[in-house]
Scaffold this motif. Structure first.
Motif, PDB file in Angstrom:
ATOM      1  N   GLY A 101       6.332  59.851 -29.039  1.00 38.58           N
ATOM      2  CA  GLY A 101       5.252  60.733 -28.597  1.00 38.58           C
ATOM      3  C   GLY A 101       4.742  60.408 -27.214  1.00 38.58           C
ATOM      4  O   GLY A 101       4.449  61.310 -26.416  1.00 38.58           O
ATOM      5  N   ALA A 102       4.644  59.117 -26.888  1.00 34.16           N
ATOM      6  CA  ALA A 102       4.137  58.735 -25.569  1.00 34.16           C
ATOM      7  C   ALA A 102       5.075  59.214 -24.468  1.00 34.16           C
ATOM      8  O   ALA A 102       4.628  59.671 -23.411  1.00 34.16           O
ATOM      9  CB  ALA A 102       3.970  57.218 -25.499  1.00 34.16           C
ATOM     10  N   THR A 103       6.379  59.123 -24.716  1.00 36.64           N
ATOM     11  CA  THR A 103       7.342  59.597 -23.720  1.00 36.64           C
ATOM     12  C   THR A 103       7.315  61.110 -23.613  1.00 36.64           C
ATOM     13  O   THR A 103       7.498  61.671 -22.524  1.00 36.64           O
ATOM     14  CB  THR A 103       8.763  59.119 -24.083  1.00 36.64           C
ATOM     15  N   ILE A 104       7.082  61.792 -24.734  1.00 36.53           N
ATOM     16  CA  ILE A 104       6.934  63.255 -24.714  1.00 36.53           C
ATOM     17  C   ILE A 104       5.711  63.635 -23.882  1.00 36.53           C
ATOM     18  O   ILE A 104       5.748  64.594 -23.099  1.00 36.53           O
ATOM     19  CB  ILE A 104       6.826  63.797 -26.143  1.00 36.53           C
ATOM     20  N   ALA A 105       4.627  62.889 -24.043  1.00 38.45           N
ATOM     21  CA  ALA A 105       3.431  63.143 -23.226  1.00 38.45           C
ATOM     22  C   ALA A 105       3.735  62.947 -21.754  1.00 38.45           C
ATOM     23  O   ALA A 105       3.261  63.718 -20.898  1.00 38.45           O
ATOM     24  CB  ALA A 105       2.298  62.211 -23.662  1.00 38.45           C
ATOM     25  N   LEU A 106       4.522  61.924 -21.432  1.00 34.40           N
ATOM     26  CA  LEU A 106       4.891  61.666 -20.041  1.00 34.40           C
ATOM     27  C   LEU A 106       5.667  62.847 -19.461  1.00 34.40           C
ATOM     28  O   LEU A 106       5.373  63.321 -18.357  1.00 34.40           O
ATOM     29  CB  LEU A 106       5.733  60.393 -19.959  1.00 34.40           C
ATOM     30  N   PHE A 107       6.639  63.340 -20.216  1.00 36.99           N
ATOM     31  CA  PHE A 107       7.412  64.504 -19.765  1.00 36.99           C
ATOM     32  C   PHE A 107       6.512  65.725 -19.606  1.00 36.99           C
ATOM     33  O   PHE A 107       6.567  66.429 -18.593  1.00 36.99           O
ATOM     34  CB  PHE A 107       8.540  64.807 -20.754  1.00 36.99           C
ATOM     35  N   GLY A 108       5.668  65.988 -20.627  1.00 37.33           N
ATOM     36  CA  GLY A 108       4.816  67.172 -20.587  1.00 37.33           C
ATOM     37  C   GLY A 108       3.835  67.149 -19.436  1.00 37.33           C
ATOM     38  O   GLY A 108       3.644  68.147 -18.741  1.00 37.33           O
ATOM     39  N   GLY A 109       3.204  65.993 -19.209  1.00 38.42           N
ATOM     40  CA  GLY A 109       2.228  65.900 -18.131  1.00 38.42           C
ATOM     41  C   GLY A 109       2.851  66.026 -16.757  1.00 38.42           C
ATOM     42  O   GLY A 109       2.338  66.744 -15.890  1.00 38.42           O
ATOM     43  N   PHE A 110       3.979  65.342 -16.545  1.00 38.21           N
ATOM     44  CA  PHE A 110       4.639  65.431 -15.246  1.00 38.21           C
ATOM     45  C   PHE A 110       5.206  66.837 -15.010  1.00 38.21           C
ATOM     46  O   PHE A 110       5.174  67.346 -13.892  1.00 38.21           O
ATOM     47  CB  PHE A 110       5.757  64.393 -15.145  1.00 38.21           C
ATOM     48  N   ALA A 111       5.724  67.472 -16.079  1.00 38.74           N
ATOM     49  CA  ALA A 111       6.240  68.839 -15.936  1.00 38.74           C
ATOM     50  C   ALA A 111       5.117  69.809 -15.595  1.00 38.74           C
ATOM     51  O   ALA A 111       5.289  70.715 -14.767  1.00 38.74           O
ATOM     52  CB  ALA A 111       6.945  69.271 -17.227  1.00 38.74           C
ATOM     53  N   THR A 112       3.947  69.625 -16.216  1.00 40.03           N
ATOM     54  CA  THR A 112       2.795  70.475 -15.900  1.00 40.03           C
ATOM     55  C   THR A 112       2.367  70.294 -14.453  1.00 40.03           C
ATOM     56  O   THR A 112       2.098  71.277 -13.740  1.00 40.03           O
ATOM     57  CB  THR A 112       1.612  70.159 -16.832  1.00 40.03           C
ATOM     58  N   ALA A 113       2.299  69.047 -14.008  1.00 39.76           N
ATOM     59  CA  ALA A 113       1.921  68.774 -12.618  1.00 39.76           C
ATOM     60  C   ALA A 113       2.938  69.384 -11.655  1.00 39.76           C
ATOM     61  O   ALA A 113       2.576  69.951 -10.616  1.00 39.76           O
ATOM     62  CB  ALA A 113       1.805  67.272 -12.388  1.00 39.76           C
ATOM     63  N   PHE A 114       4.209  69.293 -11.987  1.00 42.65           N
ATOM     64  CA  PHE A 114       5.249  69.848 -11.116  1.00 42.65           C
ATOM     65  C   PHE A 114       5.129  71.363 -11.023  1.00 42.65           C
ATOM     66  O   PHE A 114       5.227  71.942  -9.928  1.00 42.65           O
ATOM     67  CB  PHE A 114       6.628  69.465 -11.630  1.00 42.65           C
ATOM     68  N   THR A 115       4.919  72.041 -12.171  1.00 43.33           N
ATOM     69  CA  THR A 115       4.795  73.502 -12.122  1.00 43.33           C
ATOM     70  C   THR A 115       3.535  73.918 -11.367  1.00 43.33           C
ATOM     71  O   THR A 115       3.515  74.969 -10.720  1.00 43.33           O
ATOM     72  CB  THR A 115       4.786  74.122 -13.534  1.00 43.33           C
ATOM     73  N   MET A 116       2.478  73.087 -11.423  1.00 40.73           N
ATOM     74  CA  MET A 116       1.289  73.384 -10.622  1.00 40.73           C
ATOM     75  C   MET A 116       1.599  73.286  -9.133  1.00 40.73           C
ATOM     76  O   MET A 116       1.157  74.131  -8.346  1.00 40.73           O
ATOM     77  CB  MET A 116       0.157  72.419 -10.987  1.00 40.73           C
ATOM     78  N   LEU A 117       2.351  72.261  -8.745  1.00 42.48           N
ATOM     79  CA  LEU A 117       2.739  72.126  -7.340  1.00 42.48           C
ATOM     80  C   LEU A 117       3.593  73.319  -6.907  1.00 42.48           C
ATOM     81  O   LEU A 117       3.401  73.871  -5.810  1.00 42.48           O
ATOM     82  CB  LEU A 117       3.521  70.826  -7.130  1.00 42.48           C
ATOM     83  N   ALA A 118       4.517  73.727  -7.773  1.00 40.43           N
ATOM     84  CA  ALA A 118       5.389  74.854  -7.438  1.00 40.43           C
ATOM     85  C   ALA A 118       4.618  76.166  -7.389  1.00 40.43           C
ATOM     86  O   ALA A 118       4.771  76.971  -6.460  1.00 40.43           O
ATOM     87  CB  ALA A 118       6.532  74.942  -8.457  1.00 40.43           C
ATOM     88  N   SER A 119       3.759  76.386  -8.391  1.00 35.95           N
ATOM     89  CA  SER A 119       2.983  77.620  -8.445  1.00 35.95           C
ATOM     90  C   SER A 119       2.045  77.754  -7.247  1.00 35.95           C
ATOM     91  O   SER A 119       1.936  78.824  -6.633  1.00 35.95           O
ATOM     92  CB  SER A 119       2.174  77.659  -9.746  1.00 35.95           C
ATOM     93  N   SER A 120       1.355  76.659  -6.900  1.00 33.35           N
ATOM     94  CA  SER A 120       0.434  76.710  -5.761  1.00 33.35           C
ATOM     95  C   SER A 120       1.201  76.876  -4.446  1.00 33.35           C
ATOM     96  O   SER A 120       0.686  77.494  -3.501  1.00 33.35           O
ATOM     97  CB  SER A 120      -0.435  75.452  -5.718  1.00 33.35           C
ATOM     98  N   SER A 121       2.422  76.374  -4.380  1.00 33.36           N
ATOM     99  CA  SER A 121       3.239  76.576  -3.180  1.00 33.36           C
ATOM    100  C   SER A 121       3.642  78.034  -3.033  1.00 33.36           C
ATOM    101  O   SER A 121       3.704  78.569  -1.916  1.00 33.36           O
ATOM    102  CB  SER A 121       4.491  75.687  -3.242  1.00 33.36           C
ATOM    103  N   VAL A 122       3.900  78.696  -4.168  1.00 29.86           N
ATOM    104  CA  VAL A 122       4.204  80.131  -4.134  1.00 29.86           C
ATOM    105  C   VAL A 122       2.989  80.908  -3.647  1.00 29.86           C
ATOM    106  O   VAL A 122       3.100  81.823  -2.807  1.00 29.86           O
ATOM    107  CB  VAL A 122       4.650  80.617  -5.530  1.00 29.86           C
TER     108      VAL A 122
END
Length: 244
Positions: A101-122
């Motif tokens: 679960g902790a590793t799943i949280a790591l993936f989910g949080g970093f993926a969310t942050a990445f999509t925020m960076l991508a979305s705001s860049s758009v």
């Protein structure tokens, strides 16, 4: 560095920033970014996917400055979210969580942050001079932003919440109401991928996002930050919340 009180009670404090304030910084930056493009910042406000192409194009032609501010603040909000993710996973491992679960949280949080960076860049691109005059380009970037900022945010955000809630439930690290709320929000988040198939599922995105913000702050403050000295590294969960 351990405080005298921790030494006398034989407890070790997790070395890392406090999770609650970091989560609050993320939420405040995100909400601040919404202000200029909503009804509070003036009209027209950010168009929904149900709006006509003319309405969408007109918004980006007339509110470029507001879009630019929104993009900058949301780009910045991704940073405390990434920090929170790294620190909460470190905290869970410190408290003895060895499940996936902790590793799943790591993936989910970093993926969310990445999509925020991508979305705001758009969004930043849409605010550049000359872009909004091309109707086809505006619509293409708009729908890309909808995908990244919609289901692209809520699905991995749900994984972050699930990855914290479920291990915390098995280890008794969070109050039951926070765990139940977290699992419910995680389910909403994963179901929000249906928004990519049918617009009727759009409500699942804000249903995950905004209650999830409050959940993140609550979990950040409630998650224990100390552990019994003898339990360190043993998988035991003799832990204490900073507010216990």
């Amino acid at each position: 560095m351990n405080s005298p009180s921790d030494l006398t009670t034989n407890r070790i404090r997790h070395a890392g920033p406090p999770l609650g304030p970091v989560a609050a910084a993320f939420v405040l930056l995100f909400l601040a970014g919404l202000y200029p493009v909503t009804m509070f910042g003036g009209r027209p406000f950010f168009p929904g996917p149900w709006e006509s192409a003319d309405t969408i194009v007109s918004f980006f032609q007339t509110r470029a400055t507001a879009v630019l501010i929104c993009a900058a603040l949301h780009f910045g909000a991704a940073i405390p979210l990434g920090i929170f993710t790294a620190c909460v996973v470190s905290r869970l491992q410190f408290l003895g969580v060895r499940a996936a679960g902790a590793t799943i949280a790591l993936f989910g949080g970093f993926a969310t942050a990445f999509t925020m960076l991508a979305s705001s860049s758009v969004l930043w691109t849409l605010a550049r001079p000359g872009i909004a005059q091309d109707r086809t380009l505006v619509q293409a970037f708009y729908w890309l932003d909808q995908a990244l900022g919609g289901s692209g945010f809520s699905v991995p955000f749900g994984l972050l919440i699930a990855g914290i809630s479920i291990p915390a439930a098995f280890s008794n690290l969070l109050p039951k109401w926070i765990v139940v709320a977290g699992v419910s929000l995680a389910v909403c988040g994963e179901l929000s991928w249906l928004n990519l198939v049918t617009p009727k599922a759009l409500f699942l995105v804000p249903l995950t996002r905004f209650p999830g913000f409050a959940w993140l702050i609550a979990a950040g403050f409630a998650l224990p930050n100390t552990i019994e000295r003898g339990a360190l590294g043993t998988g035991a969960h003799m832990a204490r919340s900073p507010f216990a």
